[in-house]
Design an enzyme around this catalytic site. Structure first.
Site, PDB file in Angstrom:
ATOM      1  N   LYS A  10     158.620  14.323  15.967  1.00  0.00           N
ATOM      2  CA  LYS A  10     158.732  14.812  17.353  1.00  0.00           C
ATOM      3  C   LYS A  10     159.480  13.800  18.200  1.00  0.00           C
ATOM      4  O   LYS A  10     159.537  12.598  17.890  1.00  0.00           O
ATOM      5  CB  LYS A  10     157.359  15.086  17.970  1.00  0.00           C
ATOM      6  CG  LYS A  10     156.396  13.890  18.032  1.00  0.00           C
ATOM      7  CD  LYS A  10     156.541  12.980  19.236  1.00  0.00           C
ATOM      8  CE  LYS A  10     155.567  11.808  19.204  1.00  0.00           C
ATOM      9  NZ  LYS A  10     155.865  10.734  20.141  1.00  0.00           N
ATOM     10  N   VAL A  96     158.231   4.665  10.296  1.00  0.00           N
ATOM     11  CA  VAL A  96     156.846   4.217  10.483  1.00  0.00           C
ATOM     12  C   VAL A  96     156.753   3.406  11.783  1.00  0.00           C
ATOM     13  O   VAL A  96     157.640   2.588  12.066  1.00  0.00           O
ATOM     14  CB  VAL A  96     156.405   3.352   9.274  1.00  0.00           C
ATOM     15  CG1 VAL A  96     155.015   2.756   9.510  1.00  0.00           C
ATOM     16  CG2 VAL A  96     156.396   4.202   8.003  1.00  0.00           C
ATOM     17  N   GLY A  98     157.320   4.309  14.718  1.00  0.00           N
ATOM     18  CA  GLY A  98     158.604   4.519  15.386  1.00  0.00           C
ATOM     19  C   GLY A  98     158.542   5.331  16.666  1.00  0.00           C
ATOM     20  O   GLY A  98     159.550   5.504  17.334  1.00  0.00           O
ATOM     21  N   MET A 100     157.734   8.568  16.650  1.00  0.00           N
ATOM     22  CA  MET A 100     158.137   9.933  16.303  1.00  0.00           C
ATOM     23  C   MET A 100     157.019  10.703  15.595  1.00  0.00           C
ATOM     24  O   MET A 100     157.263  11.731  14.961  1.00  0.00           O
ATOM     25  CB  MET A 100     159.395   9.917  15.434  1.00  0.00           C
ATOM     26  CG  MET A 100     160.599   9.337  16.167  1.00  0.00           C
ATOM     27  SD  MET A 100     162.130   9.616  15.262  1.00  0.00           S
ATOM     28  CE  MET A 100     162.447  11.344  15.657  1.00  0.00           C
ATOM     29  N   ALA A 101     155.796  10.203  15.693  1.00  0.00           N
ATOM     30  CA  ALA A 101     154.605  10.873  15.153  1.00  0.00           C
ATOM     31  C   ALA A 101     154.627  11.019  13.633  1.00  0.00           C
ATOM     32  O   ALA A 101     154.157  12.009  13.086  1.00  0.00           O
ATOM     33  CB  ALA A 101     154.402  12.243  15.812  1.00  0.00           C
ATOM     34  N   GLY A 102     155.146   9.995  12.945  1.00  0.00           N
ATOM     35  CA  GLY A 102     155.186  10.041  11.486  1.00  0.00           C
ATOM     36  C   GLY A 102     153.791  10.038  10.863  1.00  0.00           C
ATOM     37  O   GLY A 102     153.503  10.834   9.965  1.00  0.00           O
ATOM     38  N   ASP A 137     148.467  13.010  18.807  1.00  0.00           N
ATOM     39  CA  ASP A 137     149.705  13.742  18.510  1.00  0.00           C
ATOM     40  C   ASP A 137     149.576  14.662  17.295  1.00  0.00           C
ATOM     41  O   ASP A 137     150.509  15.401  16.986  1.00  0.00           O
ATOM     42  CB  ASP A 137     150.853  12.754  18.214  1.00  0.00           C
ATOM     43  CG  ASP A 137     151.313  12.002  19.450  1.00  0.00           C
ATOM     44  OD1 ASP A 137     150.912  12.374  20.566  1.00  0.00           O
ATOM     45  OD2 ASP A 137     152.095  11.044  19.286  1.00  0.00           O
TER      46      ASP A 137
HETATM   47  O1  C5P Z   1     145.296   9.177  19.594  1.00  0.00           O
HETATM   48  P1  C5P Z   1     145.889   8.069  18.814  1.00  0.00           P
HETATM   49  O2  C5P Z   1     144.937   7.481  17.827  1.00  0.00           O
HETATM   50  O3  C5P Z   1     147.189   8.400  18.197  1.00  0.00           O
HETATM   51  O4  C5P Z   1     146.202   6.931  19.856  1.00  0.00           O
HETATM   52  C1  C5P Z   1     146.545   5.637  19.459  1.00  0.00           C
HETATM   53  C2  C5P Z   1     146.326   4.689  20.617  1.00  0.00           C
HETATM   54  O5  C5P Z   1     147.262   4.960  21.662  1.00  0.00           O
HETATM   55  C3  C5P Z   1     144.972   4.809  21.303  1.00  0.00           C
HETATM   56  O6  C5P Z   1     144.028   4.010  20.653  1.00  0.00           O
HETATM   57  C4  C5P Z   1     145.273   4.316  22.701  1.00  0.00           C
HETATM   58  O7  C5P Z   1     145.349   2.909  22.721  1.00  0.00           O
HETATM   59  C5  C5P Z   1     146.673   4.831  22.931  1.00  0.00           C
HETATM   60  N1  C5P Z   1     146.700   6.130  23.636  1.00  0.00           N
HETATM   61  C6  C5P Z   1     146.375   6.198  24.969  1.00  0.00           C
HETATM   62  N2  C5P Z   1     146.408   7.399  25.632  1.00  0.00           N
HETATM   63  C7  C5P Z   1     146.786   8.526  24.966  1.00  0.00           C
HETATM   64  C8  C5P Z   1     147.125   8.479  23.610  1.00  0.00           C
HETATM   65  C9  C5P Z   1     147.074   7.259  22.961  1.00  0.00           C
HETATM   66  O8  C5P Z   1     146.043   5.187  25.590  1.00  0.00           O
HETATM   67  N3  C5P Z   1     146.819   9.666  25.644  1.00  0.00           N
END
Ligand code: C5P
Length: 299
Positions: A10, A96, A98, A100-102, A137
């Site tokens: 993405k 990785v 990156g 781009m939601a890999g 994501d």
């Molecule tokens: O949801 P995910 O595990 O991919 O998020 C990784 C990290 O990115 C979270 O631990 C947080 O630090 C940050 N994050 C955030 N707010 C979001 C999504 C992600 O602060 N809406």
């Protein structure tokens, strides 16, 4: 039996970020566009859960149970009382760390692959629920197309896309950690009252019309200053793409991949040439979107 699922990367055409919430996450207005750069996840019955990975960044991918693909298999198996004894192979083409939601693509791909292999027939709602548990994501990786993500990005509303958008992506020499970029965002905005994140109507209209010039005028990424602060050399990549005629140049999500919107495939090729010659990035790729989300390829 073996099941293979293909999942797209993405780019965020808008990433509006609110203040930090009590749970540490940030409320977002996150406009996702799925683009044609893919990971493939193949699941095969095995004696025990294992993960392997091939591709240019394979050495950076964790092969233990922290891998989102493994976590997806374990969670689906737990809910249906199945032994998650499968081998997961990830053919990785998405960069990785990156932006781009890999990793999210691999989680969504493994989930759909295991659901198909085990015949669990989980509803779309349940799959999306598991995706949201895995990461902000991941639900979008399952649905693809274009969508507005609210909450921490996991609450999705599908968006209309009226044409094909041509992109160029410049992969950087190292990754950026998403939590580190959000922490930098918080540090840079300390004491600042951050408005509620809202989607731009101009941007949604541009997507619906398939109007690249209007989309270019409306793209924004609130994480870009934080990504540039942690990775200042990205400014040179952005400048090189702009100089080559890109309609828009921005950091993809939390970066460090940079994304360049082109008006047509020929201008995209021009941007590819200039970025490759600039010496400011590791690799350059083209991909267009929107494309569908996680798709079962074969069994
Ligand atoms: O949801 P995910 O595990 O991919 O998020 C990784 C990290 O990115 C979270 O631990 C947080 O630090 C940050 N994050 C955030 N707010 C979001 C999504 C992600 O602060 N809406």
């Amino acid at each position: 039996m073996t099941v293979t699922v293909r999942v797209p990367a993405k780019v965020n055409v808008q990433l509006a970020v609110g203040g930090a919430r009590p749970d540490g996450f940030h409320d977002l207005a996150n406009v996702f566009l799925a683009v044609g750069l893919y990971d493939e996840v193949t699941v095969t019955p095995a004696d025990e859960l294992s993960v392997t990975c091939t591709g240019p960044d394979a050495d950076q991918v964790p092969l233990d149970r922290t891998n989102l693909a493994a976590r997806a298999a374990v969670e689906l198996a737990r809910r249906y009382d199945i032994d998650p004894a499968v081998h997961l192979h990830i053919a990785k083409d998405i960069p990785v760390a990156g932006g781009m939601a890999g990793g999210s693509a691999d989680g969504a791909g493994a989930l759909l692959a295991c659901d198909t292999l085990w015949g669990t027939n989980a509803s779309r709602e349940e799959l999306l629920d598991i995706c949201a548990e895995l990461g902000s994501d991941v639900p979008f990786s399952l649905v693809g197309g274009a969508a507005l993500g609210l909450g921490r990005g996991e609450r999705l509303r599908a968006l209309e896309v009226g044409g094909t958008f041509h992109w160029v992506f410049a992969m950087a020499g190292r990754g950026l950690s998403t939590p580190a970029v959000f922490r930098e965002f918080d540090r840079m905005n300390e004491g600042v009252r951050i408005p509620e994140p809202v989607a731009s109507q101009e941007l949604l209209d541009a997507l619906a019309k398939g109007d690249a010039a209007a989309l270019a005028a409306a793209v924004s990424n609130d994480l870009q200053p934080a990504a540039l602060s942690l990775f200042p050399e990205l400014a040179e990549t952005l400048a090189a793409g702009r100089a080559a005629g890109a309609l828009a140049a921005l950091v993809s999500g939390s970066g460090p991949t940079t994304a360049f919107l082109a008006g047509d495939p020929e201008s995209a090729a021009e941007v590819v040439r200039a970025l490759s010659a600039s010496g400011t990035c590791r690799t350059v790729r083209t991909a267009s979107g929107a494309v569908p989300g996680a798709t079962v390829l074969g069994r």
